[in-house]
Design a protein around this motif. Structure first.
Motif, PDB file in Angstrom:
ATOM      1  N   ASP A 360       0.808  -1.221   0.000  1.00  0.00           N
ATOM      2  CA  ASP A 360       0.000   0.000   0.000  1.00  0.00           C
ATOM      3  C   ASP A 360       0.846   1.279   0.000  1.00  0.00           C
ATOM      4  N   HIS A 361       1.647   1.448   1.043  1.00  0.00           N
ATOM      5  CA  HIS A 361       2.284   2.742   1.266  1.00  0.00           C
ATOM      6  C   HIS A 361       3.354   3.104   0.235  1.00  0.00           C
ATOM      7  N   LEU A 362       4.131   2.117  -0.239  1.00  0.00           N
ATOM      8  CA  LEU A 362       5.220   2.432  -1.164  1.00  0.00           C
ATOM      9  C   LEU A 362       4.768   2.501  -2.618  1.00  0.00           C
ATOM     10  N   ARG A 363       3.622   1.946  -2.908  1.00  0.00           N
ATOM     11  CA  ARG A 363       3.126   1.985  -4.292  1.00  0.00           C
ATOM     12  C   ARG A 363       2.776   3.428  -4.673  1.00  0.00           C
ATOM     13  N   GLY A 364       3.215   3.820  -5.848  1.00  0.00           N
ATOM     14  CA  GLY A 364       2.881   5.161  -6.321  1.00  0.00           C
ATOM     15  C   GLY A 364       3.788   6.257  -5.806  1.00  0.00           C
ATOM     16  N   ILE A 365       4.793   5.916  -4.984  1.00  0.00           N
ATOM     17  CA  ILE A 365       5.741   6.948  -4.525  1.00  0.00           C
ATOM     18  C   ILE A 365       6.633   7.340  -5.709  1.00  0.00           C
ATOM     19  N   PRO A 366       6.697   8.626  -6.070  1.00  0.00           N
ATOM     20  CA  PRO A 366       7.489   9.026  -7.242  1.00  0.00           C
ATOM     21  C   PRO A 366       8.981   9.046  -6.950  1.00  0.00           C
ATOM     22  N   ASP A 367       9.754   9.223  -7.992  1.00  0.00           N
ATOM     23  CA  ASP A 367      11.203   9.326  -7.877  1.00  0.00           C
ATOM     24  C   ASP A 367      11.544  10.761  -7.484  1.00  0.00           C
ATOM     25  N   PHE A 368      11.692  11.014  -6.184  1.00  0.00           N
ATOM     26  CA  PHE A 368      11.971  12.366  -5.709  1.00  0.00           C
ATOM     27  C   PHE A 368      13.308  12.889  -6.225  1.00  0.00           C
ATOM     28  N   ALA A 572      15.311  18.681   0.755  1.00  0.00           N
ATOM     29  CA  ALA A 572      14.400  17.823   1.523  1.00  0.00           C
ATOM     30  C   ALA A 572      13.906  16.660   0.670  1.00  0.00           C
ATOM     31  N   MET A 573      13.686  16.904  -0.632  1.00  0.00           N
ATOM     32  CA  MET A 573      13.256  15.822  -1.528  1.00  0.00           C
ATOM     33  C   MET A 573      14.317  14.737  -1.620  1.00  0.00           C
ATOM     34  N   ILE A 574      15.588  15.150  -1.704  1.00  0.00           N
ATOM     35  CA  ILE A 574      16.682  14.175  -1.803  1.00  0.00           C
ATOM     36  C   ILE A 574      16.782  13.364  -0.513  1.00  0.00           C
ATOM     37  N   MET A 575      16.647  14.013   0.638  1.00  0.00           N
ATOM     38  CA  MET A 575      16.679  13.295   1.919  1.00  0.00           C
ATOM     39  C   MET A 575      15.523  12.305   2.012  1.00  0.00           C
ATOM     40  N   LEU A 576      14.344  12.734   1.582  1.00  0.00           N
ATOM     41  CA  LEU A 576      13.182  11.854   1.599  1.00  0.00           C
ATOM     42  C   LEU A 576      13.376  10.694   0.631  1.00  0.00           C
ATOM     43  N   ASN A 577      13.998  10.973  -0.510  1.00  0.00           N
ATOM     44  CA  ASN A 577      14.262   9.932  -1.505  1.00  0.00           C
ATOM     45  C   ASN A 577      15.157   8.838  -0.939  1.00  0.00           C
ATOM     46  N   GLU A 578      16.207   9.246  -0.223  1.00  0.00           N
ATOM     47  CA  GLU A 578      17.137   8.268   0.358  1.00  0.00           C
ATOM     48  C   GLU A 578      16.444   7.423   1.428  1.00  0.00           C
ATOM     49  N   LEU A 579      15.598   8.058   2.227  1.00  0.00           N
ATOM     50  CA  LEU A 579      14.878   7.324   3.272  1.00  0.00           C
ATOM     51  C   LEU A 579      13.926   6.298   2.660  1.00  0.00           C
ATOM     52  N   ILE A 580      13.174   6.701   1.632  1.00  0.00           N
ATOM     53  CA  ILE A 580      12.226   5.801   0.967  1.00  0.00           C
ATOM     54  C   ILE A 580      12.965   4.642   0.301  1.00  0.00           C
ATOM     55  N   ALA A 581      14.092   4.941  -0.354  1.00  0.00           N
ATOM     56  CA  ALA A 581      14.859   3.903  -1.047  1.00  0.00           C
ATOM     57  C   ALA A 581      15.353   2.842  -0.074  1.00  0.00           C
ATOM     58  N   GLN A 582      15.906   3.274   1.059  1.00  0.00           N
ATOM     59  CA  GLN A 582      16.428   2.330   2.043  1.00  0.00           C
ATOM     60  C   GLN A 582      15.310   1.471   2.634  1.00  0.00           C
ATOM     61  N   LEU A 583      14.187   2.097   2.956  1.00  0.00           N
ATOM     62  CA  LEU A 583      13.047   1.347   3.485  1.00  0.00           C
ATOM     63  C   LEU A 583      12.545   0.331   2.459  1.00  0.00           C
ATOM     64  N   ASP A 584      12.469   0.752   1.217  1.00  0.00           N
ATOM     65  CA  ASP A 584      11.975  -0.120   0.147  1.00  0.00           C
ATOM     66  C   ASP A 584      12.842  -1.367  -0.001  1.00  0.00           C
ATOM     67  N   VAL A 585      14.163  -1.194   0.018  1.00  0.00           N
ATOM     68  CA  VAL A 585      15.070  -2.335  -0.159  1.00  0.00           C
ATOM     69  C   VAL A 585      14.964  -3.302   1.018  1.00  0.00           C
ATOM     70  N   LEU A 586      14.938  -2.789   2.236  1.00  0.00           N
ATOM     71  CA  LEU A 586      14.898  -3.659   3.415  1.00  0.00           C
ATOM     72  C   LEU A 586      13.565  -4.411   3.512  1.00  0.00           C
ATOM     73  N   VAL A 587      12.480  -3.743   3.154  1.00  0.00           N
ATOM     74  CA  VAL A 587      11.185  -4.442   3.115  1.00  0.00           C
ATOM     75  C   VAL A 587      11.190  -5.471   1.994  1.00  0.00           C
ATOM     76  N   SER A 588      11.846  -5.149   0.882  1.00  0.00           N
ATOM     77  CA  SER A 588      11.976  -6.090  -0.234  1.00  0.00           C
ATOM     78  C   SER A 588      12.684  -7.362   0.209  1.00  0.00           C
ATOM     79  N   PHE A 589      13.743  -7.209   1.019  1.00  0.00           N
ATOM     80  CA  PHE A 589      14.446  -8.382   1.545  1.00  0.00           C
ATOM     81  C   PHE A 589      13.513  -9.244   2.397  1.00  0.00           C
TER      82      PHE A 589
END
Length: 659
Positions: A360-368, A572-589
């Motif tokens: 749900d939450h990560l779907r549709g998140i754009p590339d900040f 702020a967009m770049i910081m948010l992008n890094e946070l989302i990317a890291q969360l996405d990978v760890l949840v993917s694992f």
């Protein structure tokens, strides 16, 4: 072109300077593109897979291929992203009948900035792109290599300087870890056969530059322009520790010159500079990458038959980019590895947050990251503002989901994701208010992104005019329905498109009602029916389209101001992008771990140098996905100073490790 134009173009084409075979020249003819000579032969055979597309110009029979705008996008992706070629776009200075051609755009595997809209106009960038420059030297009788690396899309510069052997083993590992697509090197240095072999083996495009490009005389003032500094500080790059690496700074100078970073003021104050310490990652050479099947083979259509394909359960493109980076950069710091393990373990053991975050939450998140560049370059639109706003509107629910389960169970999730995430969202509060106050959300439902009419008096007047015209247009539906004797909103429909504006459509079955009726004009016939209009609708539609155009013209200055304000949120967009990317990978694992056909395990780790490796029932994960293939898992044991056991085969451990 007529024969005279053909001959003039051929003469101009023959006078162009020589180029490497890995550079493809494309000529922009406004409505289409052409490729000629050896480039045409290459494109025909290797890309289109047929020589039937080749035509010949003039008496000298110059090979030529015509490429449509749509096909050019596919061709550019094939050349730049897959085959690692350069592409140059030539334009005519003085119109179609002139033959003064010049390079308008160019791109290479490591520098795609001028081709971003062509390559990624409708898709996000799922891979990082970078150019590496290298300079070699001798210090105390040892070979030393200086590296300068630039990723223009991520706005970062990295340097490294290290001792290497005659086989360039450390350089090969660094190229893989950095993910470089292209290497800038001095013409004299590439004469080293070993160096050229390493670069080619690493699938890196070699770009030769003159010796003068590798001069660090002006590198301090160049970096002072390019590097960003903290608020209230005046950056002086001469004080940075990286400046002590003489060879590396010469390489940085070369990569700055090659990418022409100083010719674009949009780059000023946007880059970061850092040192790349490849000792913190496990060394992998290109042979190991291939043997372990870490990434898909470009010739293999099945992308899942590799480690990246199996592990990629990411929902965002920034997650995909980070996953590829982590695979190239395996950590050796046991504490950092355990930190990742603990977060993955949290999501493995907590089904609800794992599923909610992934599904749900990560779907549709754009590339900040990409959006921030568009705002920096003032190329963003109101639609981009809405994309950011829409994502920000979803993120508090994501933080709440993580906080509910992690507050007591996993302090790491709170520390790495929830607390920083809340702070970033607070920084965006004014941005959200701005979007809410200025954008017309009712029009967003119709996929139109405009300023609220009440924001400006002239906009209000135009909005009222547009509304009145729409009422008159809709009134035409019932009139035409009665005239043609067909049912409105079922057989006869009033529709609207961006290109045509308003028009009527009837089913092809009822098209006979239009035949020989001079009151109606057919626009086109398609599978879903016949599109047409009458004189009244035509005039009303022209007035409607004109009013819409006037509305967009009137709001331009307001939109430009909004984009300028939004550009202040890029950091702020770049910081948010890094946070989302890291969360996405760890949840993917975690998703991978619970869905694997044979369960994955979380290994117990010892500090480096402990001298023990024990693997039970070890196998390559790709084996499990192959149908009708049986395999025998292996138990493996390494003991320092002892023996290496693998099933019934025994080797002395020092020999096995060396191999």
């Amino acid at each position: 072109m007529d024969p005279f134009q053909d001959q003039g173009f051929i003469v101009a084409y023959r006078t162009l300077p020589e180029k490497p075979s890995t550079t493809i020249r494309v000529f922009d003819r406004a409505e289409y593109y052409t490729v000629h000579g050896q480039d045409a032969l290459f494109v025909a055979k290797e890309v289109f897979k047929t020589v039937a597309v080749i035509k010949y110009l003039g008496e000298k029979k110059l090979e030529s291929i015509t490429i449509s705008k749509l096909n050019f996008e596919s061709l550019a992706k094939e050349l730049l992203l897959i085959r690692q070629y350069r592409v140059e776009i030539y334009k005519n200075k003085s119109g179609a009948k002139s033959n003064e051609w010049f390079i308008a755009y160019k791109a290479s595997p490591g520098n795609l900035t001028q081709f971003e809209e062509i390559l990624f106009g409708n898709t996000d960038i799922s891979q990082s792109v970078g150019v590496l420059a290298l300079k070699t030297g001798i210090e105390n009788g040892e070979k030393v290599i200086g590296i300068g690396f630039a990723d223009v899309m991520m706005r970062k510069l990295l340097v490294a300087e290290f001792v290497d052997n005659d086989q360039f083993s450390n350089l090969e590992a660094l190229i893989i870890q950095m993910g470089a697509k292209e290497c800038v090197v001095g013409a004299s240095e590439i004469q080293s056969g070993k160096l050229k072999q390493v670069l080619e083996r690493s699938n890196v495009l070699i770009t030769e530059r003159k010796k003068g490009d590798f001069c660090s005389k002006d590198v301090v003032q160049d970096l002072n322009r390019l590097l960003k500094c903290s608020k209230g500080q005046h950056g002086n790059s001469s004080t940075f520790s990286e400046m002590e690496k003489k060879l590396a700074m010469e390489a940085v100078s070369a990569v700055i010159n090659y990418l022409e970073l100083l010719s674009n003021e949009d780059y000023f104050g946007q880059f970061t500079l850092g040192s790349f310490d490849f000792q913190q990652f496990l060394k992998l050479d290109s042979a190991a990458v291939r043997a372990l099947n870490l990434f898909p083979n470009t010739s293999d259509g099945n992308k899942s038959q590799c480690i990246f394909g199996i592990m990629n359960r990411c929902r965002t493109v920034q997650g995909e980019r980070l996953l590829a980076q982590w695979i190239k950069q395996p950590l050796v710091d046991v504490n950092r590895i355990k930190e990742r393990q603990n977060i993955v373990n949290f999501f493995v053991n907590n089904t609800e947050p794992r599923q909610m975050v992934a599904e749900d939450h990560l779907r549709g998140i754009p590339d900040f990251q990409r959006l921030s560049r568009k705002f920096q370059q003032r190329k963003a639109s109101l639609q981009d503002c809405y994309k950011v706003y829409q994502a920000l509107d979803k993120l508090p629910q994501l933080m709440e989901t993580l906080e509910q389960r992690s507050k007591e169970n996993c302090a790491l999730v709170m520390e790495i994701f929830v607390n920083p995430g809340k702070e970033i969202l607070m920084d965006f509060s004014k941005f959200q208010e701005m979007v809410e106050e200025t954008m017309d959300f009712h029009q967003v439902e119709s996929h139109e992104f405009v300023i609220k009419p009440g924001f400006d008096e002239e906009l209000q007047a135009l909005a009222e005019r547009i509304s009145g015209l729409e009422d008159k247009i809709k009134a035409q539906l019932s009139k035409v329905s009665r005239d043609l004797g067909v049912e409105a909103n079922k057989v006869l429909k009033l529709e609207n498109s961006t290109q045509l504006g308003y028009y009527f459509r009837v089913t092809r079955k009822e098209e006979k009602a239009l035949r020989n009726n001079k009151n109606y004009t057919t626009l086109d016939t398609k599978n879903n029916g016949v599109r047409f209009h009458n004189s009244a609708l035509k005039q009303l539609n022209e007035d409607y389209l004109k009013a819409k155009m006037d509305y967009h013209e009137q709001q331009k200055n307001i939109v430009a101001e909004i984009i300028s304000i939004a550009a202040g949120y890029c950091e702020a967009m770049i910081m948010l992008n890094e946070l989302i990317a890291q969360l996405d990978v760890l949840v993917s694992f975690a998703v991978l771990a619970v869905s694997a056909p044979i369960p994955f395990v979380c290994p117990s780790l010892l500090s480096m140098g402990s001298g023990k490796i024990r693997l039970t029932d070890a196998r390559h994960p790709c084996l499990e996905l192959q149908e009708d293939i049986s395999f025998i898992p292996n138990d493996v044991r390494f003991d320092k100073g002892g023996i290496f056991l693998c099933d019934h085969v025994i080797f002395h451990s020092s020999v096995a490790i060396a191999k």
